[in-house]
Design an enzyme around this catalytic site. Sequence first.
Site, mmCIF file in Angstrom:
data_model
loop_
_atom_site.group_PDB
_atom_site.id
_atom_site.type_symbol
_atom_site.label_atom_id
_atom_site.label_comp_id
_atom_site.label_asym_id
_atom_site.label_seq_id
_atom_site.Cartn_x
_atom_site.Cartn_y
_atom_site.Cartn_z
ATOM 1 N N GLY A 43 0.805 -1.220 0.000
ATOM 2 C CA GLY A 43 0.000 0.000 0.000
ATOM 3 C C GLY A 43 0.837 1.269 0.000
ATOM 4 O O GLY A 43 0.372 2.321 -0.442
ATOM 5 N N SER A 44 2.063 1.186 0.454
ATOM 6 C CA SER A 44 2.927 2.372 0.487
ATOM 7 C C SER A 44 3.630 2.617 -0.848
ATOM 8 O O SER A 44 4.308 3.635 -1.000
ATOM 9 C CB SER A 44 3.975 2.247 1.600
ATOM 10 O OG SER A 44 3.379 2.462 2.852
ATOM 11 N N ARG A 138 -2.804 0.938 3.265
ATOM 12 C CA ARG A 138 -3.434 1.124 1.945
ATOM 13 C C ARG A 138 -4.508 2.210 1.964
ATOM 14 O O ARG A 138 -4.779 2.840 0.949
ATOM 15 C CB ARG A 138 -3.998 -0.205 1.438
ATOM 16 C CG ARG A 138 -5.029 -0.820 2.343
ATOM 17 C CD ARG A 138 -5.255 -2.292 2.009
ATOM 18 N NE ARG A 138 -6.183 -2.934 2.923
ATOM 19 C CZ ARG A 138 -5.872 -3.355 4.151
ATOM 20 N NH1 ARG A 138 -4.646 -3.184 4.623
ATOM 21 N NH2 ARG A 138 -6.777 -3.941 4.911
ATOM 22 N N GLU A 216 -6.291 -7.512 -0.268
ATOM 23 C CA GLU A 216 -6.205 -7.170 1.161
ATOM 24 C C GLU A 216 -7.571 -6.856 1.786
ATOM 25 O O GLU A 216 -7.820 -7.255 2.918
ATOM 26 C CB GLU A 216 -5.252 -5.988 1.353
ATOM 27 C CG GLU A 216 -3.818 -6.359 1.009
ATOM 28 C CD GLU A 216 -2.824 -5.254 1.295
ATOM 29 O OE1 GLU A 216 -2.705 -4.824 2.446
ATOM 30 O OE2 GLU A 216 -2.165 -4.786 0.341
ATOM 31 N N HIS A 232 -0.502 -9.151 -27.088
ATOM 32 C CA HIS A 232 0.619 -9.895 -27.653
ATOM 33 C C HIS A 232 0.888 -11.196 -26.917
ATOM 34 O O HIS A 232 1.919 -11.833 -27.132
ATOM 35 C CB HIS A 232 1.866 -8.988 -27.674
ATOM 36 C CG HIS A 232 1.623 -7.777 -28.513
ATOM 37 N ND1 HIS A 232 1.827 -7.768 -29.878
ATOM 38 C CD2 HIS A 232 1.094 -6.575 -28.203
ATOM 39 C CE1 HIS A 232 1.470 -6.587 -30.357
ATOM 40 N NE2 HIS A 232 1.019 -5.851 -29.361
ATOM 41 N N LYS A 326 5.660 -10.025 8.821
ATOM 42 C CA LYS A 326 6.556 -8.912 9.184
ATOM 43 C C LYS A 326 7.208 -9.158 10.541
ATOM 44 O O LYS A 326 8.397 -8.896 10.719
ATOM 45 C CB LYS A 326 5.770 -7.600 9.216
ATOM 46 C CG LYS A 326 5.471 -7.030 7.848
ATOM 47 C CD LYS A 326 4.705 -5.740 7.997
ATOM 48 C CE LYS A 326 4.495 -5.064 6.665
ATOM 49 N NZ LYS A 326 3.638 -3.899 6.756
HETATM 50 O O1 PA5 Z 1 -1.729 -2.206 2.907
HETATM 51 C C1 PA5 Z 1 -1.007 -2.867 3.630
HETATM 52 O O2 PA5 Z 1 -1.278 -3.086 4.826
HETATM 53 C C2 PA5 Z 1 0.295 -3.430 3.092
HETATM 54 O O3 PA5 Z 1 0.254 -3.563 1.711
HETATM 55 C C3 PA5 Z 1 1.459 -2.518 3.536
HETATM 56 O O4 PA5 Z 1 1.374 -1.277 2.910
HETATM 57 C C4 PA5 Z 1 2.797 -3.195 3.222
HETATM 58 O O5 PA5 Z 1 2.907 -4.388 3.946
HETATM 59 C C5 PA5 Z 1 3.974 -2.293 3.590
HETATM 60 O O6 PA5 Z 1 3.860 -1.798 4.889
HETATM 61 P P1 PA5 Z 1 4.126 -0.254 5.153
HETATM 62 O O7 PA5 Z 1 3.120 0.457 4.317
HETATM 63 O O8 PA5 Z 1 3.902 -0.061 6.611
HETATM 64 O O9 PA5 Z 1 5.529 -0.011 4.749
#
Ligand code: PA5
Length: 347
Positions: A43-44, A138, A216, A232, A326
């Site tokens: 999400g980041s 996200r 998610e 293609h 994590k």
């Molecule tokens: O949306 C989410 O929870 C994940 O996709 C996180 O964004 C991803 O695990 C990365 O974590 P962070 O955004 O804390 O760096």
Amino acid sequence: MVLPVEKATTLFPDYIAEAIQLCEKLPLSEVKVNKIVVLGMGGSAIGADILAAVAEKVASVPVLVIRNEEIPNYVDENTFVIAVSYSGNTQETLTALKSAAARKPKQIVAISTGGLLENLSALEKFPLIKVPDGLAPRAALPYSLVPLFLTLQKTVHFPDMHDALTESIHVLKTLRDELISDKRIAQGLHGKIPIIYASTPFFMPAARRWKCQFNENAKQLAYFESLPEADHNEIVGYTKKLPLHQNMAVVILNDSTSSEITQRRLIFFKNAIIKCGCPVYEAQSKGENLLTKLLSLCYTGDLVSLHLAELNGVDPTPVQIIDTLKQEFQKQDSSLRSPAPTGRGPE
Ligand code: PA5
């Protein structure tokens, strides 16, 4: 406590406005670089994808998004490195940032709520844009996206995006009112594996966003691709009607203002899919500029993913397996808890 994703999604347009305020007085000055590298995961990283797509149209230097703990060879002293991690604790992003810092890039900026990334920024003396916490990463997309654009506007003459952001806020508010209770796309996708096609490579970030939000929020599989590349290879998968087509549903992210050739290509592709008996749904981008178009498509996907979560009988907010993973990696990698100097610290 994390704000439920359903609630945060309704506040998305307001978060854009708040993020603009937050960036009003960024203590950053001009730098000369030949590339911008953004480090981030999940999400980041989506905000960086949107930035990279817009940059292709308007910027004179490329934006490259790295979703990995290893950094490319081209990260050097002429690079602007931005690390984005909502939690500030994502192993891949932190490891990549340490390696990047050791290459002595022209500038580093971090965007985060805090965590280990904040410690690293204090130790290494690079600016941290601290964003509000309490959201699922996200759902905090505006808080990564807006600081990215406004940081580059202050530092590398990236075009001013304030008008585009204002347009986006209006468009997203209208979309929210229209789609909040319109569950038709989600009903069509329910029980199937969605494949999201971007009608142009510029819409790839939105296609990825749909896929990730289905993963998610709705806790299910989904995949994405883009035209013209799909013409293609993937199109051949729609030449013979197969039983597996019954388990799939297609969503096309379309741009009604796209060129005639793009539209003709899309019709050809769509017809092949329909002949195989796959349902095809379309989401049209809204707005004038590419940023608004991308955000409108992302936001449509966000709302559809919440409807799909409801139909799947799941809570959109927790992503327990990602948290567990994590924690496992943080336990193993003690260097993440005490960031090692990278050579940019105080003399
Ligand atoms: O949306 C989410 O929870 C994940 O996709 C996180 O964004 C991803 O695990 C990365 O974590 P962070 O955004 O804390 O760096």
